[in-house]
Design a protein around this motif. Sequence first.
Motif, PDB file in Angstrom:
ATOM      1  N   GLY A 121       0.820  -1.205   0.000  1.00 40.28           N
ATOM      2  CA  GLY A 121       0.000   0.000   0.000  1.00 40.28           C
ATOM      3  C   GLY A 121       0.853   1.254   0.000  1.00 40.28           C
ATOM      4  N   ALA A 122       0.207   2.368   0.218  1.00 36.49           N
ATOM      5  CA  ALA A 122       0.894   3.657   0.220  1.00 36.49           C
ATOM      6  C   ALA A 122       1.847   3.757   1.409  1.00 36.49           C
ATOM      7  CB  ALA A 122      -0.119   4.789   0.272  1.00 36.49           C
ATOM      8  N   LEU A 123       2.985   4.379   1.186  1.00 35.55           N
ATOM      9  CA  LEU A 123       3.978   4.579   2.239  1.00 35.55           C
ATOM     10  C   LEU A 123       3.400   5.478   3.322  1.00 35.55           C
ATOM     11  CD1 LEU A 123       6.962   4.243   3.162  1.00 35.55           C
ATOM     12  CD2 LEU A 123       7.453   6.335   1.892  1.00 35.55           C
ATOM     13  N   THR A 124       3.487   5.058   4.593  1.00 37.10           N
ATOM     14  CA  THR A 124       2.983   5.864   5.696  1.00 37.10           C
ATOM     15  C   THR A 124       4.047   6.182   6.744  1.00 37.10           C
ATOM     16  OG1 THR A 124       2.235   3.889   6.875  1.00 37.10           O
ATOM     17  CG2 THR A 124       0.615   5.015   5.483  1.00 37.10           C
ATOM     18  N   TYR A 125       5.106   5.387   6.780  1.00 37.98           N
ATOM     19  CA  TYR A 125       6.134   5.562   7.811  1.00 37.98           C
ATOM     20  C   TYR A 125       7.449   4.996   7.297  1.00 37.98           C
ATOM     21  CZ  TYR A 125       7.532   6.166  12.710  1.00 37.98           C
ATOM     22  OH  TYR A 125       8.108   6.599  13.869  1.00 37.98           O
ATOM     23  N   VAL A 173       4.693   9.772   6.769  1.00 36.62           N
ATOM     24  CA  VAL A 173       4.330  10.213   5.425  1.00 36.62           C
ATOM     25  C   VAL A 173       2.812  10.230   5.336  1.00 36.62           C
ATOM     26  CG1 VAL A 173       4.533   9.738   2.953  1.00 36.62           C
ATOM     27  CG2 VAL A 173       6.421   9.135   4.503  1.00 36.62           C
ATOM     28  N   ARG A 174       2.250  11.429   5.091  1.00 34.58           N
ATOM     29  CA  ARG A 174       0.809  11.563   4.912  1.00 34.58           C
ATOM     30  C   ARG A 174       0.553  11.996   3.469  1.00 34.58           C
ATOM     31  NH1 ARG A 174       1.820  13.558  10.011  1.00 34.58           N
ATOM     32  NH2 ARG A 174       1.917  15.717   9.301  1.00 34.58           N
ATOM     33  N   GLN A 175      -0.194  11.170   2.758  1.00 37.11           N
ATOM     34  CA  GLN A 175      -0.473  11.447   1.354  1.00 37.11           C
ATOM     35  C   GLN A 175      -1.934  11.816   1.193  1.00 37.11           C
ATOM     36  OE1 GLN A 175       1.265   8.598  -1.389  1.00 37.11           O
ATOM     37  NE2 GLN A 175       2.564   7.796   0.253  1.00 37.11           N
ATOM     38  N   GLY A 176      -2.175  13.095   0.912  1.00 38.02           N
ATOM     39  CA  GLY A 176      -3.534  13.573   0.696  1.00 38.02           C
ATOM     40  C   GLY A 176      -3.756  13.927  -0.761  1.00 38.02           C
TER      41      GLY A 176
END
Length: 125
Positions: free
Chosen positions: A11-15, A21-24
């Motif tokens: 999934g999307a990178l978060t840490y 990392v916050r992807q909006g």
Amino acid sequence: MAAHFRMSDLGALTYYLDIEVRQGKEALTLGQSAYASKLLERSGMVECKSCVTPMEERLKPTKASTASKAVVKRVLRYVKWMVDQGIIFPKTSGSRLQFTVFNDADMVEDIDERRSTSSVLVFLG
């Protein structure tokens, strides 16, 4: 004997490396609030009063200085102020990022070693 590796989509990178990392839809934000909070907790400074600068303006501590503990406390108070800050990369279609670098030198300001110090500030936007 051949080795087989299986890749999976996590999934999307978060840490990554203590960086959140916050992807909006509008922006990508990098921050370290969890790391900063953990640092404040480990040092017993969670309830400290925050300050907006990491160092007193004219303070030049030396290696032999007895003020080192006060300097560390000041930096931690600054971390408390910055705990929810981060770097924001806006998502804009068709625009190019601009990379700007500033450099500053302080000639022979290291009291102990009599060496010059320098710093670099980088903007990506």
